[in-house]
Design a protein around this motif. Structure first.
Motif, PDB file in Angstrom:
ATOM      1  N   GLU A  34       0.829  -1.204   0.000  1.00 28.34           N
ATOM      2  CA  GLU A  34       0.000   0.000   0.000  1.00 28.34           C
ATOM      3  C   GLU A  34       0.862   1.253   0.000  1.00 28.34           C
ATOM      4  OE1 GLU A  34      -2.626  -0.473   3.329  1.00 28.34           O
ATOM      5  OE2 GLU A  34      -3.787  -2.043   2.334  1.00 28.34           O
ATOM      6  N   ASN A  66      -9.374   1.702  -6.273  1.00 27.11           N
ATOM      7  CA  ASN A  66      -9.238   2.607  -5.128  1.00 27.11           C
ATOM      8  C   ASN A  66      -9.516   4.045  -5.548  1.00 27.11           C
ATOM      9  OD1 ASN A  66      -8.208   0.873  -2.833  1.00 27.11           O
ATOM     10  ND2 ASN A  66      -6.808   0.319  -4.484  1.00 27.11           N
ATOM     11  N   ILE A  91      -9.396   6.983  -3.113  1.00 26.94           N
ATOM     12  CA  ILE A  91      -8.120   7.457  -2.572  1.00 26.94           C
ATOM     13  C   ILE A  91      -7.580   8.544  -3.501  1.00 26.94           C
ATOM     14  CG2 ILE A  91      -5.759   6.820  -1.946  1.00 26.94           C
ATOM     15  CD1 ILE A  91      -7.779   5.471  -0.155  1.00 26.94           C
TER      16      ILE A  91
END
Length: 181
Positions: free
Chosen positions: A11, A64, A67
């Motif tokens: 990550e 994602n 994000i």
């Protein structure tokens, strides 16, 4: 091939690449993305049967979408104030990722324990000042410690046959760094 990265490492690589993409380092971001895919450092996806599959960086970005590119920056901006509530830093209001001792983001309670200056610590100063102050010394020495250090140095110089006139002040201070009480 190196060991598979942990979830946090994978990550973090992703967030670094996204941060680089959002700034002036687009070429660096492209190279990082290539290496992440080449070394299989992108987290794998699971299908509905629980099987793992490789995915591209763009697939990860799409998965994602919540994000933002500056997410890593926002995390870094929030860590300092959260830590300050638990363990206050030595200089309030100064936020840095590169701090040491009480300014470090990795500080804990033992790093913040105060230690008073003693004569040997002051005598060990290199040419009158340390390259870095010891992180657990929070109060500067008073002039009395300076005179104690010079007295001990004078005794040392007298015992070794050296004299202040033949040694410059820089040499005298350097010699003081070898004296222990």
């Amino acid at each position: 091939m190196a060991a598979a990265p942990t979830q946090i490492e994978a990550e973090l690589y992703y967030l670094i690449a996204r941060f680089l993409q959002s700034g002036p380092c687009n070429k660096s971001a492209q190279v990082l993305v290539q290496e992440l895919e080449e070394h299989q450092l992108i987290p794998r996806r699971l299908d509905w049967e629980g099987k793992e599959h490789r995915r591209s960086f763009e697939d990860l970005v799409a998965a994602n979408a919540h994000i933002p590119p500056d997410y890593l920056l926002k995390i870094c901006e929030r860590i300092g104030p959260l830590l300050d509530k638990e363990i206050p830093q030595s200089v309030p209001g100064v936020q840095t990722l590169l701090g040491v001792g009480r300014q470090s983001l990795l500080r804990d309670a033992k790093d913040c324990k105060s230690t008073l200056w003693n004569g040997s610590a002051f005598a060990a100063l290199h040419r009158g000042r340390p390259p870095e102050l010891p992180v657990n010394y929070v109060k500067p020495p008073n002039v009395g410690f300076f005179f104690v250090a010079l007295t001990v140095l004078e005794l040392y110089v007298d015992q070794t046959g050296l004299c202040f006139s033949s040694a410059g002040i820089k040499d005298v201070c350097h010699m003081a760094s070898y004296i222990t009480f």
